[in-house]
Design a protein around this motif. Sequence first.
Motif, PDB file in Angstrom:
ATOM      1  N   THR A 143     -40.263   3.303  67.728  1.00 41.55           N
ATOM      2  CA  THR A 143     -39.517   4.434  67.570  1.00 41.55           C
ATOM      3  C   THR A 143     -40.565   5.680  67.698  1.00 41.55           C
ATOM      4  O   THR A 143     -40.614   6.307  66.472  1.00 41.55           O
ATOM      5  N   LEU A 146     -39.430   9.176  66.036  1.00 41.71           N
ATOM      6  CA  LEU A 146     -39.019   9.234  64.717  1.00 41.71           C
ATOM      7  C   LEU A 146     -39.805   9.774  63.911  1.00 41.71           C
ATOM      8  O   LEU A 146     -41.254   9.682  64.082  1.00 41.71           O
ATOM      9  N   GLU A 180     -44.080  12.850  64.236  1.00 45.51           N
ATOM     10  CA  GLU A 180     -43.630  11.888  64.830  1.00 45.51           C
ATOM     11  C   GLU A 180     -44.516  10.654  64.754  1.00 45.51           C
ATOM     12  O   GLU A 180     -45.491  10.829  64.848  1.00 45.51           O
TER      13      GLU A 180
END
Length: 260
Positions: A143, A146, A180
């Motif tokens: 991810t 994220l 991130e």
Amino acid sequence: MPEGDSVYQLSKRLQFMSGRTVTATSLRVPRFATVDFTGLSCERVWPYGKHLFMQFGPQVLHTHLKMEGTWAIHKVGARWKKPGHTARVVLQLDGEIEIVGHSLGLVEVFPAREYDLRMGYLGPDMLAADFDHDEVVRRIEATPHLEIGRALLDQKNAAGIGNEYRAEICFIAGTHPAREVGEVDVDKHVRIARKLMWANRDSPVRVTTGIKRAGETSYVFGRNNKPCRRCTTLIEKSFLGGRGDLERVIWWCPRCQPAP
């Protein structure tokens, strides 16, 4: 909410249950109120991340402390220190021992054969002897957009990391929690997480600074508006990390952990 090391230590305290026979059962949650372990032996007690499991014959009792849960051990008939209405699990064992789970956030019972199916969604246990470092890295890196602060807290990535460790991991790594995943060294963060949690697995006081003196055990956790131990900049906290809600309050040093 307790971290994985707290549940690990709780499991160690309860190992004496193994081999003992249940003499009385009271599960004070409607769905499982009729479950009765009486006459069965406790086969084993074990943790996985923030979850605690007890097996009685073919059934598993699964509990989670959540925010306020605790377990107490008494002699049968002894007065409880916590009010009776908070008890969710009461088990009496041979030897006149009573185990009481107060204010547990989760209580459920399921067949032992379903354990892998039910708990398979969890990531590797951070305190497992055979901890799978590479699998945690793989899951988090899946991810890339994220926030790393959210990814570390996600139990599907790694089981056991809580809010305190999240804050300390990000500080030690020099990473703002709102950065991130694709912008940070995930391998480094996972190595720090494992090292911190493994070092604290048997410690009654959680320490991330290496200093056990009161008030000096953490770098940023719980230290809002106090000077950073590295640069003296005042620690900040917020529910917002710059790029969205990081689920729970988090602390960081604006200088050591530049915002994205």
